[in-house]
Write an enzyme that holds these catalytic residues in place. Structure first.
Site, PDB file in Angstrom:
ATOM      1  N   SER A 123      39.015  43.382  41.630  1.00 46.61           N
ATOM      2  CA  SER A 123      40.031  42.563  40.968  1.00 46.61           C
ATOM      3  C   SER A 123      41.139  43.443  40.413  1.00 46.61           C
ATOM      4  O   SER A 123      40.899  44.591  40.015  1.00 46.61           O
ATOM      5  CB  SER A 123      39.360  41.817  39.820  1.00 46.61           C
ATOM      6  OG  SER A 123      40.307  41.259  38.954  1.00 46.61           O
ATOM      7  N   TYR A 147      33.769  41.570  31.686  1.00 49.86           N
ATOM      8  CA  TYR A 147      33.914  41.185  33.096  1.00 49.86           C
ATOM      9  C   TYR A 147      34.614  42.303  33.874  1.00 49.86           C
ATOM     10  O   TYR A 147      34.146  42.743  34.932  1.00 49.86           O
ATOM     11  CB  TYR A 147      34.710  39.870  33.220  1.00 49.86           C
ATOM     12  CG  TYR A 147      35.195  39.624  34.636  1.00 49.86           C
ATOM     13  CD1 TYR A 147      34.298  39.274  35.637  1.00 49.86           C
ATOM     14  CD2 TYR A 147      36.547  39.779  34.982  1.00 49.86           C
ATOM     15  CE1 TYR A 147      34.727  39.077  36.943  1.00 49.86           C
ATOM     16  CE2 TYR A 147      36.980  39.583  36.276  1.00 49.86           C
ATOM     17  CZ  TYR A 147      36.073  39.241  37.261  1.00 49.86           C
ATOM     18  OH  TYR A 147      36.497  39.057  38.550  1.00 49.86           O
ATOM     19  N   LYS A 151      33.447  45.077  37.142  1.00 52.96           N
ATOM     20  CA  LYS A 151      34.162  45.409  38.395  1.00 52.96           C
ATOM     21  C   LYS A 151      34.351  46.928  38.507  1.00 52.96           C
ATOM     22  O   LYS A 151      34.151  47.523  39.564  1.00 52.96           O
ATOM     23  CB  LYS A 151      35.516  44.701  38.447  1.00 52.96           C
ATOM     24  CG  LYS A 151      35.422  43.177  38.568  1.00 52.96           C
ATOM     25  CD  LYS A 151      34.756  42.745  39.866  1.00 52.96           C
ATOM     26  CE  LYS A 151      34.591  41.259  39.991  1.00 52.96           C
ATOM     27  NZ  LYS A 151      33.651  40.848  41.023  1.00 52.96           N
TER      28      LYS A 151
HETATM   29  P1  NAD Z   1      33.229  31.429  42.294  1.00 57.50           P
HETATM   30  O1  NAD Z   1      32.569  31.326  40.958  1.00 57.50           O
HETATM   31  O2  NAD Z   1      33.838  30.216  42.873  1.00 57.50           O
HETATM   32  O3  NAD Z   1      32.202  32.038  43.364  1.00 57.50           O
HETATM   33  C1  NAD Z   1      31.187  32.938  43.018  1.00 57.50           C
HETATM   34  C2  NAD Z   1      29.884  32.375  43.549  1.00 57.50           C
HETATM   35  O4  NAD Z   1      28.825  33.274  43.221  1.00 57.50           O
HETATM   36  C3  NAD Z   1      29.546  31.021  42.928  1.00 57.50           C
HETATM   37  O5  NAD Z   1      29.304  30.086  43.947  1.00 57.50           O
HETATM   38  C4  NAD Z   1      28.294  31.307  42.098  1.00 57.50           C
HETATM   39  O6  NAD Z   1      27.426  30.183  42.064  1.00 57.50           O
HETATM   40  C5  NAD Z   1      27.710  32.501  42.822  1.00 57.50           C
HETATM   41  N1  NAD Z   1      26.851  33.361  41.990  1.00 57.50           N
HETATM   42  C6  NAD Z   1      27.112  33.883  40.767  1.00 57.50           C
HETATM   43  N2  NAD Z   1      26.081  34.624  40.359  1.00 57.50           N
HETATM   44  C7  NAD Z   1      25.144  34.576  41.331  1.00 57.50           C
HETATM   45  C8  NAD Z   1      23.861  35.137  41.483  1.00 57.50           C
HETATM   46  N3  NAD Z   1      23.288  35.883  40.525  1.00 57.50           N
HETATM   47  N4  NAD Z   1      23.174  34.891  42.616  1.00 57.50           N
HETATM   48  C9  NAD Z   1      23.710  34.114  43.592  1.00 57.50           C
HETATM   49  N5  NAD Z   1      24.924  33.545  43.494  1.00 57.50           N
HETATM   50  C10 NAD Z   1      25.633  33.781  42.383  1.00 57.50           C
HETATM   51  O7  NAD Z   1      34.293  32.603  42.165  1.00 57.50           O
HETATM   52  P2  NAD Z   1      35.414  33.073  43.195  1.00 57.50           P
HETATM   53  O8  NAD Z   1      36.727  32.780  42.577  1.00 57.50           O
HETATM   54  O9  NAD Z   1      35.100  32.594  44.546  1.00 57.50           O
HETATM   55  O10 NAD Z   1      35.195  34.648  43.095  1.00 57.50           O
HETATM   56  C11 NAD Z   1      34.437  35.374  44.045  1.00 57.50           C
HETATM   57  C12 NAD Z   1      34.418  36.831  43.626  1.00 57.50           C
HETATM   58  O11 NAD Z   1      35.760  37.301  43.547  1.00 57.50           O
HETATM   59  C13 NAD Z   1      33.800  37.080  42.265  1.00 57.50           C
HETATM   60  O12 NAD Z   1      33.049  38.275  42.336  1.00 57.50           O
HETATM   61  C14 NAD Z   1      34.996  37.278  41.356  1.00 57.50           C
HETATM   62  O13 NAD Z   1      34.708  38.104  40.257  1.00 57.50           O
HETATM   63  C15 NAD Z   1      35.991  37.916  42.293  1.00 57.50           C
HETATM   64  N6  NAD Z   1      37.394  37.702  41.888  1.00 57.50           N
HETATM   65  C16 NAD Z   1      37.841  36.431  41.689  1.00 57.50           C
HETATM   66  C17 NAD Z   1      39.156  36.236  41.288  1.00 57.50           C
HETATM   67  C18 NAD Z   1      39.676  34.850  40.999  1.00 57.50           C
HETATM   68  O14 NAD Z   1      40.662  34.734  40.257  1.00 57.50           O
HETATM   69  N7  NAD Z   1      39.107  33.795  41.554  1.00 57.50           N
HETATM   70  C19 NAD Z   1      40.012  37.330  41.125  1.00 57.50           C
HETATM   71  C20 NAD Z   1      39.514  38.605  41.360  1.00 57.50           C
HETATM   72  C21 NAD Z   1      38.194  38.778  41.757  1.00 57.50           C
HETATM   73  C1  WQD Z   2      47.853  33.520  34.627  1.00 58.89           C
HETATM   74  C2  WQD Z   2      49.055  33.360  33.716  1.00 58.89           C
HETATM   75  C3  WQD Z   2      48.474  33.250  31.391  1.00 58.89           C
HETATM   76  C4  WQD Z   2      46.313  29.444  31.653  1.00 58.89           C
HETATM   77  C5  WQD Z   2      42.498  36.190  35.165  1.00 58.89           C
HETATM   78  C6  WQD Z   2      41.493  37.282  34.891  1.00 58.89           C
HETATM   79  C7  WQD Z   2      41.480  38.265  36.029  1.00 58.89           C
HETATM   80  C8  WQD Z   2      41.342  37.579  37.395  1.00 58.89           C
HETATM   81  C9  WQD Z   2      42.195  36.367  37.554  1.00 58.89           C
HETATM   82  C10 WQD Z   2      39.140  37.766  38.253  1.00 58.89           C
HETATM   83  C11 WQD Z   2      48.969  34.220  32.452  1.00 58.89           C
HETATM   84  C12 WQD Z   2      49.081  31.952  31.845  1.00 58.89           C
HETATM   85  C13 WQD Z   2      47.043  30.583  31.938  1.00 58.89           C
HETATM   86  C14 WQD Z   2      46.915  28.436  30.837  1.00 58.89           C
HETATM   87  C15 WQD Z   2      48.911  29.773  30.695  1.00 58.89           C
HETATM   88  N1  WQD Z   2      40.028  37.125  37.653  1.00 58.89           N
HETATM   89  N2  WQD Z   2      48.314  30.746  31.479  1.00 58.89           N
HETATM   90  N3  WQD Z   2      48.195  28.647  30.410  1.00 58.89           N
HETATM   91  O1  WQD Z   2      44.982  36.099  33.207  1.00 58.89           O
HETATM   92  O2  WQD Z   2      46.247  36.840  35.275  1.00 58.89           O
HETATM   93  O3  WQD Z   2      43.788  36.762  35.311  1.00 58.89           O
HETATM   94  O4  WQD Z   2      42.129  35.540  36.394  1.00 58.89           O
HETATM   95  O5  WQD Z   2      39.067  38.938  38.460  1.00 58.89           O
HETATM   96  O6  WQD Z   2      40.434  39.131  35.755  1.00 58.89           O
HETATM   97  O7  WQD Z   2      41.836  37.946  33.684  1.00 58.89           O
HETATM   98  O8  WQD Z   2      45.043  34.641  35.295  1.00 58.89           O
HETATM   99  O9  WQD Z   2      45.295  32.244  35.741  1.00 58.89           O
HETATM  100  O10 WQD Z   2      44.215  32.980  33.568  1.00 58.89           O
HETATM  101  O11 WQD Z   2      46.651  33.333  33.897  1.00 58.89           O
HETATM  102  O12 WQD Z   2      50.053  29.893  30.250  1.00 58.89           O
HETATM  103  O13 WQD Z   2      46.323  27.391  30.518  1.00 58.89           O
HETATM  104  O14 WQD Z   2      49.083  32.005  33.237  1.00 58.89           O
HETATM  105  O15 WQD Z   2      48.899  33.571  30.087  1.00 58.89           O
HETATM  106  O16 WQD Z   2      50.283  34.629  32.166  1.00 58.89           O
HETATM  107  P1  WQD Z   2      45.094  36.140  34.677  1.00 58.89           P
HETATM  108  P2  WQD Z   2      45.234  33.231  34.642  1.00 58.89           P
END
Ligand code: NAD
Ligand code: WQD
Length: 330
Positions: A123, A147, A151
C-alpha cells in the site's frame, strides 16, 4: 495453478476475473470476514469459468495446508488481510496476528511445498507522510498506524525471503486508492459494516444511508483546500497483478511497483464528478481534518510502465460511474 487469498474481497474478486479471462487456473480462499460468498458466484457468472475455493483462515495453518496438498500451486497472489486503519489502532494485536502471523503461515507452507512466486498487496501507506509528490518507489518508508506497520513488516519479511532463497520472486505492489467496480455491476466494493474510505462513503451519502458526507477539512494546502489522492480503477489494478505475475515468471528477487495513475484528485473533485456523471446529489458538510491524514498523495507510476508494460487506462468518470452502478441497486 495460482492461489488467490482473500479472493472474495474487493480487489481479489476483480483480479480473479482478470486471471480467469487470461486463461489462468486459479484456486481461491477467504474466511469471509469482510466479504461474502456471493462475490464468488458473480466471478463465475462474469467469466463463465469455474474454480476451486476454500473457506479457510490464514491463521489456521492445518486448514491452509489442505489447499497446498490438494492443488498444484506455482504462485500466490496474497490479498487476504484486515485493512481498516482506525480498527488497527484500537486492536493492534488482531492486525499483527491476522496480517503478519497469517502471512508467515502462508510463506511457511509455500516453502514446504516449493512455491516460489508471490504477489503481495502492499500500500501507499508505507510512504507515511511523503516529503514530496509524485512518490517514487525509493521514497523513504514509515508507518503511521498498526495497519501500515503490518504492510511494512511483511514487505521486510518478503525481502528477507528473497535474500535467503535466490529462486524466490516477489512483487510488492503498492496500491494507491482503489475505487470503481467491474462494468458488469456484479462485483464491487461491498464492505461489511461502516466504510472508512471516501468512495463508499460518497455512495452511502448519495443513497441516503448517511445523511451527508463529512469532508475532512477544506484548509489543506491543496488546489481547493481538500485532500488530494491518486484514485485508481480496481479493474486497472487487477490487470496490474497479471502484469506483475508475468514479470515474476522471468525474474527472481523482490520487485517493488507503485500501482497508481499519477494523477491527484481532491475530495471536492471527487464529489462533483460523482454528482455530474451519475446525475445524483451528494449532500456534504465540511468538518475538521481527520487525524493522521496528509494533504496530498499521488504516485509516480513510471516504473510499472517501464518494467511491467502496465498503466492505468480508465478515467475518473469511469470510476465514479461504475462505483455507483454497483451500489445503487443493492
Ligand atoms: P477486502 O477486505 O475487500 O478483501 C480482503 C479479503 O481478505 C476479505 O474478503 C477478507 O474476508 C479476507 N481475509 C481477511 N483476513 C483473512 C484471513 N485471516 N483468512 C482468510 N481471509 C481473510 O479488502 P481489499 O480492498 O480487497 O484489499 C485487499 C488487500 O489489498 C488487503 O491486503 C489490503 O490491505 C490491500 N490494500 C487495499 C487498499 C484499499 O484501499 N482497498 C489499498 C492498499 C492495499
Ligand atoms: C481519501 C481522502 C480523506 C472519507 C486509506 C488508508 C490507506 C489505504 C487507502 C489501504 C482523504 C478524505 C475520506 C470521508 C473525506 N488503504 N475523506 N471524507 O486516507 O488516502 O487512505 O485508504 O492500504 O492505508 O489510510 O483514503 O478514502 O480514507 O480518504 O473527506 O468520509 O478523502 O480526508 O483526503 P486514504 P480515504
Amino acid at each position: 495453478m495460482i492461489l488467490v487469498t482473500g479472493m472474495a474481497g474487493y480487489i481479489g474478486s476483480h483480479t480473479a476475473v482478470a486471471l480467469l479471462e487470461d486463461g489462468r487456473q486459479i484456486v481461491g480462499m477467504d474466511n469471509f470476514y469482510n466479504s461474502s460468498p456471493s462475490a464468488l458466484d458473480a466471478v463465475k457468472k462474469i467469466t463463465g469459468k469455474d474454480f476451486a475455493f476454500y473457506n479457510a483462515d490464514l491463521r489456521d495453518k492445518e486448514g491452509m495446508r489442505r489447499i497446498f496438498e490438494e492443488n498444484s500451486i506455482d504462485a500466490v497472489i496474497h490479498f487476504a488481510g484486515l485493512k481498516a486503519v482506525g480498527e488497527s489502532v484500537e486492536k493492534p494485536l488482531l492486525y499483527y496476528e491476522n496480517n503478519i502471523s497469517g502471512t508467515v503461515n502462508l510463506l511457511e507452507l509455500m516453502q514446504e511445498y516449493g512455491v516460489k512466486r508471490f504477489v503481495f498487496s502492499s500500500s501507499a501507506t508505507v510512504y507515511g507522510e511523503p516529503d514530496h509528490v509524485p512518490i517514487e518507489e525509493d521514497a523513504p518508508n514509515s508507518a503511521t498506524n498498526p495497519y501500515g506497520r503490518t504492510k511494512l513488516y511483511i514487505e521486510g519479511i518478503l525481502k528477507d525471503m528473497c535474500v535467503a532463497d535466490k529462486k524466490f520472486s516477489v512483487a510488492l505492489l503498492r496500491y494507491f486508492n482503489p475505487i470503481g467496480a467491474h462494468e458488469s455491476g456484479l462485483i464491487g466494493e461491498n464492505p461489511n459494516g461502516i466504510p472508512n474510505n471516501l468512495m463508499p462513503r460518497i455512495c452511502q451519502a448519495a443513497k441516503g444511508i448517511m445523511p451527508f458526507l463529512t469532508v475532512y477539512g477544506d484548509d489543506y494546502p491543496t488546489k481547493d483546500g481538500t485532500g488530494v489522492r491518486d484514485y485508481i480503477h480496481v479493474c486497472d489494478l487487477a490487470e496490474g497483478h497479471l502484469a506483475a505475475l508475468k514479470k515474476l515468471e522471468k525474474s527472481t528477487g523482490a520487485l517493488i511497483y507503485n500501482l497508481g495513475t499519477g494523477i491527484g484528485y481532491s475530495v471536492y473533485e471527487m464529489i462533483h464528478t460523482f454528482m455530474k456523471v451519475n446525475s445524483v446529489n451528494v449532500p456534504y458538510k465540511v468538518c475538521p481534518r481527520r487525524a493522521g491524514d496528509v494533504p496530498t498523495v499521488y504516485a509516480n507510476p513510471d516504473k510499472a510502465l517501464n518494467e511491467l508494460g502496465w498503466r492505468a487506462e480508465r478515467t475518473l468518470e469511469d470510476m465514479c460511474k461504475s462505483s455507483w452502478e454497483f451500489v445503487k441497486n443493492k
